[in-house]
Design a protein around this motif. Structure first.
Motif, PDB file in Angstrom:
ATOM      1  N   ALA A 419       0.826  -1.208   0.000  1.00 22.54           N
ATOM      2  CA  ALA A 419       0.000   0.000   0.000  1.00 22.54           C
ATOM      3  C   ALA A 419       0.863   1.262   0.000  1.00 22.54           C
ATOM      4  CB  ALA A 419      -0.923  -0.001   1.211  1.00 22.54           C
ATOM      5  N   GLN A 420       2.162   1.056   0.199  1.00 21.55           N
ATOM      6  CA  GLN A 420       3.039   2.204   0.376  1.00 21.55           C
ATOM      7  C   GLN A 420       3.077   3.086  -0.868  1.00 21.55           C
ATOM      8  OE1 GLN A 420       6.903   0.948   1.528  1.00 21.55           O
ATOM      9  NE2 GLN A 420       7.653   3.024   1.854  1.00 21.55           N
ATOM     10  N   PHE A 421       3.243   2.382  -2.000  1.00 18.56           N
ATOM     11  CA  PHE A 421       3.252   3.144  -3.245  1.00 18.56           C
ATOM     12  C   PHE A 421       1.930   2.897  -3.935  1.00 18.56           C
ATOM     13  CE2 PHE A 421       7.591   1.728  -2.359  1.00 18.56           C
ATOM     14  CZ  PHE A 421       8.199   2.967  -2.175  1.00 18.56           C
ATOM     15  N   LYS A 422       1.136   3.903  -4.012  1.00 19.37           N
ATOM     16  CA  LYS A 422      -0.175   3.705  -4.590  1.00 19.37           C
ATOM     17  C   LYS A 422      -0.279   4.528  -5.859  1.00 19.37           C
ATOM     18  CE  LYS A 422      -4.836   2.884  -2.990  1.00 19.37           C
ATOM     19  NZ  LYS A 422      -5.688   3.776  -3.796  1.00 19.37           N
ATOM     20  N   GLU A 423      -0.850   3.907  -6.822  1.00 16.19           N
ATOM     21  CA  GLU A 423      -0.989   4.601  -8.087  1.00 16.19           C
ATOM     22  C   GLU A 423      -1.978   5.755  -7.901  1.00 16.19           C
ATOM     23  OE1 GLU A 423      -1.927   3.364 -12.692  1.00 16.19           O
ATOM     24  OE2 GLU A 423      -1.669   1.781 -11.195  1.00 16.19           O
ATOM     25  N   GLN A 424      -1.666   6.830  -8.575  1.00 17.77           N
ATOM     26  CA  GLN A 424      -2.550   7.999  -8.471  1.00 17.77           C
ATOM     27  C   GLN A 424      -3.899   7.663  -9.066  1.00 17.77           C
ATOM     28  OE1 GLN A 424      -0.918  11.338 -10.456  1.00 17.77           O
ATOM     29  NE2 GLN A 424      -2.379  12.769  -9.561  1.00 17.77           N
ATOM     30  N   ASP A 425      -4.945   8.184  -8.418  1.00 23.42           N
ATOM     31  CA  ASP A 425      -6.282   7.927  -8.957  1.00 23.42           C
ATOM     32  C   ASP A 425      -6.423   8.575 -10.319  1.00 23.42           C
ATOM     33  OD1 ASP A 425      -7.283   6.395  -6.906  1.00 23.42           O
ATOM     34  OD2 ASP A 425      -7.718   8.174  -5.676  1.00 23.42           O
ATOM     35  N   ASP A 426      -7.152   7.893 -11.165  1.00 24.73           N
ATOM     36  CA  ASP A 426      -7.384   8.480 -12.491  1.00 24.73           C
ATOM     37  C   ASP A 426      -8.214   9.754 -12.341  1.00 24.73           C
ATOM     38  OD1 ASP A 426      -6.027   6.517 -13.712  1.00 24.73           O
ATOM     39  OD2 ASP A 426      -7.785   5.254 -14.049  1.00 24.73           O
ATOM     40  N   VAL A 427      -7.854  10.706 -13.128  1.00 24.58           N
ATOM     41  CA  VAL A 427      -8.627  11.952 -13.103  1.00 24.58           C
ATOM     42  C   VAL A 427      -9.799  11.785 -14.054  1.00 24.58           C
ATOM     43  CG1 VAL A 427      -8.524  14.436 -13.448  1.00 24.58           C
ATOM     44  CG2 VAL A 427      -6.480  13.171 -12.729  1.00 24.58           C
ATOM     45  N   ILE A 428     -10.970  11.842 -13.481  1.00 25.95           N
ATOM     46  CA  ILE A 428     -12.142  11.675 -14.344  1.00 25.95           C
ATOM     47  C   ILE A 428     -12.840  13.034 -14.448  1.00 25.95           C
ATOM     48  CG2 ILE A 428     -14.313  10.431 -14.666  1.00 25.95           C
ATOM     49  CD1 ILE A 428     -13.058   8.274 -12.781  1.00 25.95           C
ATOM     50  N   GLU A 429     -12.823  13.567 -15.608  1.00 25.73           N
ATOM     51  CA  GLU A 429     -13.499  14.867 -15.804  1.00 25.73           C
ATOM     52  C   GLU A 429     -14.759  14.649 -16.588  1.00 25.73           C
ATOM     53  OE1 GLU A 429     -11.162  18.088 -17.314  1.00 25.73           O
ATOM     54  OE2 GLU A 429      -9.484  17.495 -16.035  1.00 25.73           O
ATOM     55  N   ASP A 430     -15.686  15.430 -16.296  1.00 27.10           N
ATOM     56  CA  ASP A 430     -16.947  15.313 -17.015  1.00 27.10           C
ATOM     57  C   ASP A 430     -16.751  15.809 -18.436  1.00 27.10           C
ATOM     58  OD1 ASP A 430     -19.486  15.072 -17.779  1.00 27.10           O
ATOM     59  OD2 ASP A 430     -20.314  16.588 -16.412  1.00 27.10           O
ATOM     60  N   PRO A 431     -16.901  14.914 -19.400  1.00 21.72           N
ATOM     61  CA  PRO A 431     -16.620  15.335 -20.776  1.00 21.72           C
ATOM     62  C   PRO A 431     -17.758  16.091 -21.456  1.00 21.72           C
ATOM     63  CG  PRO A 431     -17.213  13.030 -20.738  1.00 21.72           C
ATOM     64  CD  PRO A 431     -17.360  13.530 -19.338  1.00 21.72           C
ATOM     65  N   LEU A 433     -20.016  18.806 -22.931  1.00 22.46           N
ATOM     66  CA  LEU A 433     -19.665  20.122 -23.464  1.00 22.46           C
ATOM     67  C   LEU A 433     -20.225  21.196 -22.536  1.00 22.46           C
ATOM     68  CD1 LEU A 433     -20.337  19.596 -27.246  1.00 22.46           C
ATOM     69  CD2 LEU A 433     -18.128  19.745 -26.115  1.00 22.46           C
ATOM     70  N   GLY A 434     -19.390  22.090 -22.125  1.00 25.01           N
ATOM     71  CA  GLY A 434     -19.851  23.158 -21.248  1.00 25.01           C
ATOM     72  C   GLY A 434     -19.581  24.520 -21.862  1.00 25.01           C
ATOM     73  N   GLN A 435     -19.765  25.527 -21.040  1.00 28.17           N
ATOM     74  CA  GLN A 435     -19.586  26.898 -21.515  1.00 28.17           C
ATOM     75  C   GLN A 435     -18.140  27.171 -21.893  1.00 28.17           C
ATOM     76  OE1 GLN A 435     -21.262  29.429 -18.493  1.00 28.17           O
ATOM     77  NE2 GLN A 435     -22.607  30.407 -19.960  1.00 28.17           N
ATOM     78  N   ASP A 436     -17.198  26.615 -20.983  1.00 30.91           N
ATOM     79  CA  ASP A 436     -15.778  26.926 -21.163  1.00 30.91           C
ATOM     80  C   ASP A 436     -15.289  26.566 -22.552  1.00 30.91           C
ATOM     81  OD1 ASP A 436     -14.643  26.178 -17.793  1.00 30.91           O
ATOM     82  OD2 ASP A 436     -15.939  27.747 -18.658  1.00 30.91           O
ATOM     83  N   ASN A 437     -15.690  25.358 -22.972  1.00 35.97           N
ATOM     84  CA  ASN A 437     -15.226  24.870 -24.273  1.00 35.97           C
ATOM     85  C   ASN A 437     -15.659  25.807 -25.392  1.00 35.97           C
ATOM     86  OD1 ASN A 437     -14.098  22.783 -22.988  1.00 35.97           O
ATOM     87  ND2 ASN A 437     -15.620  21.247 -23.618  1.00 35.97           N
ATOM     88  N   ASN A 438     -16.874  26.221 -25.279  1.00 38.64           N
ATOM     89  CA  ASN A 438     -17.387  27.077 -26.341  1.00 38.64           C
ATOM     90  C   ASN A 438     -16.608  28.382 -26.417  1.00 38.64           C
ATOM     91  OD1 ASN A 438     -19.258  25.229 -26.999  1.00 38.64           O
ATOM     92  ND2 ASN A 438     -20.852  26.076 -25.662  1.00 38.64           N
ATOM     93  N   GLU A 439     -16.227  28.838 -25.239  1.00 39.33           N
ATOM     94  CA  GLU A 439     -15.495  30.097 -25.221  1.00 39.33           C
ATOM     95  C   GLU A 439     -14.147  29.957 -25.922  1.00 39.33           C
ATOM     96  OE1 GLU A 439     -15.134  31.527 -21.188  1.00 39.33           O
ATOM     97  OE2 GLU A 439     -17.331  31.659 -21.049  1.00 39.33           O
ATOM     98  N   GLU A 440     -13.448  28.788 -25.656  1.00 38.40           N
ATOM     99  CA  GLU A 440     -12.135  28.570 -26.271  1.00 38.40           C
ATOM    100  C   GLU A 440     -12.229  28.598 -27.778  1.00 38.40           C
ATOM    101  OE1 GLU A 440      -9.791  25.134 -24.966  1.00 38.40           O
ATOM    102  OE2 GLU A 440     -10.194  25.799 -22.896  1.00 38.40           O
ATOM    103  N   GLU A 441     -13.265  27.906 -28.223  1.00 37.88           N
ATOM    104  CA  GLU A 441     -13.406  27.822 -29.678  1.00 37.88           C
ATOM    105  C   GLU A 441     -13.612  29.220 -30.277  1.00 37.88           C
ATOM    106  OE1 GLU A 441     -16.285  24.890 -31.046  1.00 37.88           O
ATOM    107  OE2 GLU A 441     -15.185  23.376 -29.880  1.00 37.88           O
ATOM    108  N   ASP A 442     -14.356  29.987 -29.548  1.00 40.77           N
ATOM    109  CA  ASP A 442     -14.621  31.315 -30.078  1.00 40.77           C
ATOM    110  C   ASP A 442     -13.341  32.138 -30.174  1.00 40.77           C
ATOM    111  OD1 ASP A 442     -17.176  30.669 -30.310  1.00 40.77           O
ATOM    112  OD2 ASP A 442     -17.815  31.545 -28.381  1.00 40.77           O
ATOM    113  N   ALA A 443     -12.447  31.941 -29.186  1.00 41.74           N
ATOM    114  CA  ALA A 443     -11.216  32.696 -29.165  1.00 41.74           C
ATOM    115  C   ALA A 443     -10.316  32.275 -30.318  1.00 41.74           C
ATOM    116  CB  ALA A 443     -10.467  32.463 -27.849  1.00 41.74           C
TER     117      ALA A 443
END
Lengths: 443, 275
Positions: A419-431, A433-443
């Motif tokens: 247990a000493q060396f434990k693999e980092q938990d996978d980062v699960i992001e909600d995929p 489409l949100g507001q942020d993405n739309n903003e990037e595209e616009d830029a």
């Protein structure tokens, strides 16, 4: 030309040195001379046999020529064993001014040294009592070539014929000796377990036909013993062939042959009890100073014999391995294993007979022991001459009462569970489409 | 019988042969054997036993008018009494209760390996069974010899021909294989009636040796026959890896050939792992 002459000319047309006219004449001659009752029914056979009789002569002659050259080459090689090559005479050509270039003089073989050979004729005679047979010419050729082998290496102290290992494409005659300098490439490599001197008291040479050159086998190594115990294979007759099968054999057939010899010796190298004496400190074994050969009747019991071939532990070694454990104590492995110079022969592994059976009281009768574990291994002793001998002729595998199964591959290693060396938990992001993405595209 | 019945040449090549005592007593026994019905008789081999070994000889019956293949008959003697007796059995195959992987001969042919079963009569519940004779070591020996001989009766191609009466007979004109042919495993045939195919009598016309004898590869998987020539190629030795202990030799260019079996009678079932 008349029609008759045309027809006869056609029949006489040469076809591969013969013609139809002569053939028919020969067939008719055969019919008249042999007068078979049903000549019409067997006409085809008669014709075929006449034809075959003519053909085979030609083929046979051709073969003899090629074979004569082979025999010549072989005999020249053999004659080197008993005669030094003659110096090539300088041939003068017609003008007599300059000698033609003489062929390179062949390097003479070292002078024979026969004093190291044990009395092989006596041994062969004893082997015959066990049914081990060698043509007298072959045994003499072997003696000649062994004497030359000893002549090439002054460190060889004794030499004898150990036996014959049969192979698929070639056989090995095996010679056993003491002494013998190591060849290049036989030294212990770094990182490889060193060969044990006790397991290599004897040196072995092999040759593929009587009179042929001897090849020294390298030292026996523990890993070869361990693997040879687990595989069951026919030898090929080629020392450089790889040894297939599972587990993978470390080395080529050269090492496998050496390991087989060791395994056979472990069980089948037996001597009458008392012939060998272990020194007081238990560090060496030598021929006992006083030894009297028991009577033949006593030798027929396996308990009168003892095995003197090196015995191998479960680590493939003759001596225990000493290591230090975590607390610094010396531990010897395998537990309880000791170097065994001599040990009792196992009675159930040997079948004993007196030879000859019809005259058991003969003064020079032999006791013959046949190994049940290794078919082809024999031990023979004679009370009258005081001599004993071991021999092996066979394919180099032990008799088993079960079918062979290769060992299973080792179990898979466990995944690391700490247990000493434990693999980092996978980062699960909600995929989504949100507001942020739309903003990037616009830029 | 003449000394040709015991051909020590193959023994020297195989490394195993009879002891001088066995050779002397067996050849003497062969001389007193009634061979009037036989074409020839040869030493077949030796099968090891615990207390004594068995020596086996094979005779080839004289061809009769109605035969197509010559019959072969076997004799055996143990090395205790050297008395030749016919090796016959009523059993077609080995008794199923005798384990082929562990079987070992004792040397006493009368040993009962499987006891006789007495006949039971029909009753209301069970059907009656016929009496079964005991399966003795002699029966086992006969079955083992038949198995080995059936798989290893090697002869060079051309040593036997179909004679004018359509019978398989020795070829008196056989002059041996050529040096190249002799080293090819396909030049050797099994001298026995093929397991399938029409009888030689019923085939018209000319017959090649392959038409009435099977090639030796029929009984062995590929690679299970070892063919070796000596450095001069004057002798070719063939060994069976299925029945270790069987050796055959032929001298190319001559009509000399012979074979020998020396072993415990067991078949090598581990061959697949070994080549």
């Amino acid at each position: 030309m008349t029609d008759f002459e045309v027809a006869k000319a056609f029949l006489l047309k040469d076809q591969d040195g013969s013609n139809l006219f002569d053939h028919v004449a020969d067939v008719l001659l055969k019919v008249i001379s042999e007068r078979p009752e049903n000549a019409l029914q067997v006409f085809e056979q008669l014709s075929a046999s006449v034809k075959a009789g003519k053909l085979s002569g030609g083929v046979a002659n051709e073969a003899t020529q090629a074979q004569r050259e082979l025999i010549m080459a072989h005999s020249k090689q053999l004659s080197k064993l008993y005669r030094d090559p003659e110096a090539p005479e300088a041939v003068e050509d017609d003008e007599g001014d300059e000698a033609k270039e003489a062929p390179e003089p062949e390097e003479p073989l070292p002078a024979p040294r026969a004093d190291v050979l044990i009395d092989m004729d006596k041994e062969f005679a004893a082997w015959r009592a066990a049914g081990v047979h060698m043509a007298p010419q072959d045994s003499f050729k072997l003696q000649m070539s062994l004497a030359r082998l000893a002549g090439a290496d002054d460190s060889i102290q004794t030499l004898r014929l150990w036996g014959k290992l049969l192979g698929r494409e070639g056989d090995y005659f095996v010679a056993e000796g003491t002494g013998g300098a190591a060849e290049e490439g036989d030294e212990d490599e770094e990182g490889v377990e060193p060969a044990e001197p006790e397991a290599n008291k004897h040196t072995y040479w092999v040759c593929s036909y009587p009179g042929g050159p001897w090849t020294r086998l390298g030292s026996l190594r523990p890993e070869a013993v361990l693997c040879a115990r687990q595989i069951k294979r026919f030898l090929t007759g080629n020392l450089d062939a790889s040894v297939l099968g599972y587990p993978a054999f470390p080395g080529t057939e050269r090492a496998y042959v050496r390991a087989i010899i060791a395994l056979i010796n472990e069980e089948c190298a037996i001597a009458p009890k008392g012939y060998f004496a272990v020194s007081e400190d238990g560090d060496a074994v030598d021929v006992a100073e006083e030894f009297t050969m028991p009577a033949v009747a006593d030798l027929l019991d396996a308990s009168a014999w003892e095995a003197y071939g090196p015995a191998f532990s479960s680590l493939g070694r003759v001596r225990p391995v000493e290591t230090e454990d975590a607390e610094g104590n010396t531990v010897s492995q395998p537990e309880g294993w000791e170097l065994q110079w001599v040990r009792d022969a196992l009675a159930e592994k040997w079948t004993a007979r007196a030879y000859p059976r019809t005259l058991p009281d003969l003064k020079h009768a032999h006791a013959v022991l046949r190994s049940e574990a290794w078919p082809g291994a024999f031990a023979i002793a004679s009370a009258a001459s005081g001599a004993w001998s071991n021999v092996y002729v066979g394919y180099g595998f032990a008799r088993a009462d079960t079918l062979y199964t290769p060992p299973m591959p080792p179990a898979l290693q466990k995944e690391y569970g700490g247990a000493q060396f434990k693999e980092q938990d996978d980062v699960i992001e909600d995929p989504t489409l949100g507001q942020d993405n739309n903003e990037e595209e616009d830029a | 019988m003449s000394s040709s019945a015991l051909d020590a040449r193959v023994g020297a090549l195989a490394g195993r042969w009879l002891t001088p005592e066995e050779e002397t007593l067996l050849s003497n026994e062969l001389s007193v054997l009634d061979t009037s019905d036989l074409d020839n008789i040869t030493f077949w081999g030796k099968i090891d036993g615990n207390d004594a070994d068995y020596l086996i000889v094979v005779g080839q019956d004289k061809l009769k008018e109605e035969d197509d293949y010559p019959d072969q008959s076997f004799w055996f003697c143990s090395t205790t009494d050297f008395k030749l007796r016919p090796l016959t059995t009523t059993w077609a195959t080995r008794h199923p209760e005798v384990n082929a992987t562990t079987m070992r001969f004792t040397g006493d042919a009368a040993t009962e390996l499987v006891a006789a079963v007495e006949a039971t009569e029909d009753d209301e519940e069970t059907k009656g069974t016929a009496a079964v004779d005991a399966f003795t070591e002699k029966d086992l020996l006969a079955c083992v010899v038949k198995d080995i001989h059936g798989a290893t009766a090697v002869v060079p191609r051309g040593a036997f021909v179909v004679d004018p009466l359509h019978r398989v007979a020795k070829n008196v004109n056989f002059t041996g294989l050529s040096v190249a042919e002799a080293q090819d495993v396909s030049s050797y045939l099994l001298f026995r009636k093929p397991s399938e195919g029409a009888a030689v009598r019923d085939i018209d016309g000319l017959l090649k040796p392959e038409c009435f004898l099977e090639p030796i590869s029929a009984t062995h998987p590929t690679g299970a026959w070892s063919v070796q020539a000596d450095p001069c190629q004057t002798t070719v030795v063939i060994k069976s890896l299925v029945y270790p202990g069987f050796s055959f030799y032929h001298e190319p260019g001559t009509a000399r050939f012979g074979s020998l079996y020396m072993g415990d009678g067991r078949k090598n079932e581990d061959l697949a792992f070994m080549i």
